[in-house]
Write a protein that holds these residues in place. Sequence first.
Motif, PDB file in Angstrom:
ATOM      1  N   ARG A 251       0.831  -1.188   0.000  1.00 28.30           N
ATOM      2  CA  ARG A 251       0.000   0.000   0.000  1.00 28.30           C
ATOM      3  C   ARG A 251       0.877   1.253   0.000  1.00 28.30           C
ATOM      4  O   ARG A 251       2.079   1.169   0.076  1.00 28.30           O
ATOM      5  CB  ARG A 251      -0.913   0.012   1.219  1.00 28.30           C
ATOM      6  N   TYR A 355      -2.622   3.535  -8.681  1.00 27.13           N
ATOM      7  CA  TYR A 355      -2.260   4.555  -7.692  1.00 27.13           C
ATOM      8  C   TYR A 355      -2.188   5.949  -8.303  1.00 27.13           C
ATOM      9  O   TYR A 355      -2.675   6.922  -7.738  1.00 27.13           O
ATOM     10  CB  TYR A 355      -0.930   4.207  -7.004  1.00 27.13           C
ATOM     11  N   PHE A 400      -6.205   7.277   0.501  1.00 27.37           N
ATOM     12  CA  PHE A 400      -5.412   6.053   0.607  1.00 27.37           C
ATOM     13  C   PHE A 400      -5.547   5.388   1.981  1.00 27.37           C
ATOM     14  O   PHE A 400      -4.784   4.488   2.314  1.00 27.37           O
ATOM     15  CB  PHE A 400      -3.942   6.339   0.252  1.00 27.37           C
TER      16      PHE A 400
END
Length: 407
Positions: A251, A355, A400
Amino acid sequence: MALVVQKYGGSSVADGEKIKNVARRVVEAREKGDEVVVVASAMGDTTDELIRLARQVSPEPQERELDALLSTGEIVSSTLLAMALANLGYKAVSLSGAQAGIETDASHSRARILRIEPKRVVEELERGNIVIVAGFQGITQDMDITTLGRGGSDTTAVALAASLKAKVCQIYTDVEGVYTADPRLVPEARRLEEIAYEEMLELATYGAKVMHARAVELGEVYNMPILVASSFSDKPGTIIHGGVSMEVRNRVRGIAHDVDVAKITVVAVPDRPGIASAIFEPLAKANISVDTIVQNASINNITDLTFTVARGDLDKAMSLAKPVAKSVGARECVSDSTLAKVSIIGTGMQHTPGYAATMFRVLYEQGINIQLITTTEIRITCIIAEDRVGDAVRALHKAFELEQAGM
Ligand code: ASP
Ligand code: MG
């Protein structure tokens, strides 16, 4: 006995009481059964004050004298710490960078460590001393004192830890570790328990102030685990190391921002070999580091060339770029110093699509215009208007899901 290197930053040794607090913490580490080497920064704003003093007596102080002057800041804090330790009944000795065997090249104010010959450090440890080394400084082969660049005590600490084969290098500061974003901008920002060297290096390079990027780089090269923690609490801090587990990697790990950005555009330059080199060579010679570089696709063999520099380098960069731009037939050279960089960083972004698209959508939803974009495998950086940086960081932190613990 294992060896621990501890570094204390300027705010942790800002006055006598704080130095006594540090001495107690050093004693605690010692009582756990480890040998301890301490690296001290200058007290509080000492380095800034010394620079101010130098400028007061001369607009352009000789760099050799300036380095010798600045090195005294760390001598003050390390000697006081040795006295405070002795007062608690512990054997302690302070050493300057030179006495500790830190040899550097001769680039004053930004010297690089060439090697460390820590003979004296080892001898003092063998005599049962706690050793305090003055950070931020070294000595050239010609016996001139150098400094390692602002924030350089971190580098002293990691380099010493590597050369003494310490089990860990502990960086003590006034924050509780490495956060997912600057807590002053994002109240939900969370302390990370761990982070990989490469991620920390990108965070530090792209604006996180908590650690000197060069020190992180050294840590990675020597595989030295680095703990970042507060000297004012016993909270666990953040460990920077190589072996971050797979789940954790998958992540975005953190968001960095930096408002020290200025942009220069060379407008309408002929698109032919040699132009970029003609423009960037003089900047490199003047030691100006150029960051983001973008050259547009050309139309009719005419293109724009844009790059960014630190704000403090803008005037000098413009004065070097303008004549070159003119000589190669560009229309003009323009600049803007009201910009900021915002970056999302994480090894988990490698080989994972989406992303960048998410980042751009989040900025779009905030009505923030992106001026330039750069990426590496583990970082995406957008250059935006400085006055929108807080909104950008907060929105990205939320998108996020960085406020959520775990993974
Ligand atoms: N005292 C130096 C500075 O303020 C070095 C350091 O604190 O690491 O930059
Ligand atoms: Mg400092």
